[in-house]
Scaffold this active site. Structure first.
Site, PDB file in Angstrom:
ATOM      1  CG  HIS A 232      -3.359  -1.084  -6.957  1.00 23.23           C
ATOM      2  ND1 HIS A 232      -4.268  -0.739  -5.986  1.00 23.23           N
ATOM      3  CD2 HIS A 232      -2.761  -2.223  -6.527  1.00 23.23           C
ATOM      4  CE1 HIS A 232      -4.211  -1.635  -5.012  1.00 23.23           C
ATOM      5  NE2 HIS A 232      -3.297  -2.552  -5.316  1.00 23.23           N
TER       6      HIS A 232
ATOM      7  CD  GLU B  54      -4.102  -6.717  -7.117  1.00 27.02           C
ATOM      8  OE1 GLU B  54      -3.345  -7.209  -6.291  1.00 27.02           O
ATOM      9  OE2 GLU B  54      -4.328  -5.500  -7.204  1.00 27.02           O
TER      10      GLU B  54
HETATM   11  P1  PGA Z   1      -3.045  -6.826  -0.018  1.00 22.95           P
HETATM   12  O1  PGA Z   1      -2.892  -5.804  -1.257  1.00 22.95           O
HETATM   13  O2  PGA Z   1      -2.052  -7.920  -0.243  1.00 22.95           O
HETATM   14  O3  PGA Z   1      -2.730  -5.994   1.176  1.00 22.95           O
HETATM   15  O4  PGA Z   1      -4.444  -7.340  -0.059  1.00 22.95           O
HETATM   16  C1  PGA Z   1      -2.884  -6.301  -2.545  1.00 22.95           C
HETATM   17  C2  PGA Z   1      -2.626  -5.223  -3.547  1.00 22.95           C
HETATM   18  O5  PGA Z   1      -2.119  -4.146  -3.249  1.00 22.95           O
HETATM   19  O6  PGA Z   1      -2.910  -5.401  -4.690  1.00 22.95           O
END
Ligand code: PGA
Length: 257
Positions: free
Chosen positions: A96, A168
Site C-alpha cells: 500500500h 491505485e
Molecule cells: P480511500 O483509501 O478510499 O480512503 O481513498 C484507499 C486506499 O486505502 O487504498
C-alpha cells in the site's frame, strides 16, 4: 465469472474496541436476509481487532493490512503471514502506498512479501500505481509494468494467478479525486496486456484487477462497474458498514444484469 471483490481497508481505525465490535454487529444486522451471489467482501481491520472479525456474515472474508514474511522468530513487533493464516485470515494487502511513504517499503520488499504470502496460502492484494508527478510526465504505463514485473518475478504461473492487483493512482488515495473513466480503463488495459504477454492469457485472465482511491457509493458505478474492474479497494468509506453493504449490493446487482 469472477466475483466482484470489495476490499475494505480500515487503516488505523477505529480507535476503540467498542466501535470495532459495533461494526460487526451492524454488518450482521444489515446482511440479514441478504445473499450476494456475485460479490464478496474482504474486511481488513487492524491486527489488534482481527479476533473481533472472525465471525462474519456469508459473503465476507477476513483480510489483514500487513504481515511479516518470516514464519516466526526474533522480529519484535511483527505478526507473520503464517500467524495470520493460522488465525483465519485469507487475504493480505501488500505494498500500500502508505506503507511505501511512511515505512519505506521498496519494490523488492513487496516482491518478497508477495512470495511469502503465497507460500502461506494467503491471497495477496498487491497495490500498484503511479504518483501524480509520474502521471503528469506520461509515465503511468511504464511504472505499472515495472511494478507488475517486479511482483511476478520468480513466481510460477500457479502462484501468479492467485495475486490480486489493486490499481491505485497515488493522487486518488484519500483525496476525493478520481481519475477519469478512460484513464482507469487504459491503466487496466496496460496491466492486463502486460500480464497476458508475460504469463500467457490463460493465467493472466484469472488475475483480478481492482481499482482503489476515493471510492464511494456515489462513484462506484463510474470508477469500477462501468469500467469493468474486478473489484475495489476502499479506505475511508469502508469505515461504515452501511456503505459497505450498499456498495456490495450495487456491485452484485450490476453483475447479475
Ligand atoms: P480511500 O483509501 O478510499 O480512503 O481513498 C484507499 C486506499 O486505502 O487504498
Amino acid at each position: 465469472m469472477k466475483p466482484f471483490l470489495f476490499v475494505a481497508n480500515f487503516k488505523m481505525n477505529p480507535v476503540s474496541r467498542e466501535d470495532a465490535e459495533n461494526y460487526v454487529r451492524v454488518l450482521k444486522r444489515e446482511m440479514e436476509n441478504k445473499v450476494f451471489s456475485r460479490s464478496l467482501g474482504v474486511l481488513c481491520p487492524s491486527i489488534l481487532h482481527t479476533s473481533l472479525f472472525l465471525d462474519l456474515p456469508p459473503s465476507f472474508f477476513l483480510g489483514a493490512q500487513h504481515g511479516f514474511p518470516e514464519k516466526s522468530g526474533a522480529f519484535t513487533g511483527e505478526v507473520s503471514y503464517a500467524m495470520l493464516k493460522n488465525f483465519g485470515v485469507e487475504y493480505v494487502i501488500i505494498g500500500h502506498s502508505e506503507r511505501k511513504q511512511y515505512f519505506g517499503e521498496t519494490e523488492e520488499a513487496i516482491r518478497m512479501r508477495t512470495e511469502a504470502a503465497l507460500k502461506y496460502l494467503l491471497r495477496p492484494i498487491v497495490c500498484i500505481g503511479e504518483t501524480e508527478e509520474e502521471f503528469k510526465a506520461g509515465k503511468r504505463d511504464a511504472i505499472l509494468k515495472v511494478q507488475v514485473q517486479s511482483v511476478i518475478t520468480g513466481l510460477s504461473k500457479m502462484q501468479a494467478e492467485k495475486i490480486i492487483f489493486a490499481y491505485e493512482p497515488r493522487y486518488a488515495i484519500g483525496t476525493g479525486i478520481t481519475p477519469s473513466q478512460q484513464e482507469i480503463v487504459d491503466a487496466k488495459k496496460t496491466i492486463r496486456t502486460f500480464l497476458d504477454t508475460t504469463l500467457g492469457e490463460n493465467c493472466a485472465e484469472r488475475i483480478q484487477i481492482l481499482y482503489g482511491g476515493s471510492v464511494k457509493a456515489g462513484n462506484l458505478a463510474e470508477v469500477a462497474l462501468e469500467t469493468g474492474m474486478d473489484g475495489v479497494l476502499v479506505g475511508k468509506e469502508s469505515l461504515s458498514p452501511y456503505e459497505v453493504v450498499k456498495m456490495l449490493a450495487m456491485a452484485d446487482e450490476s453483475k447479475n444484469n
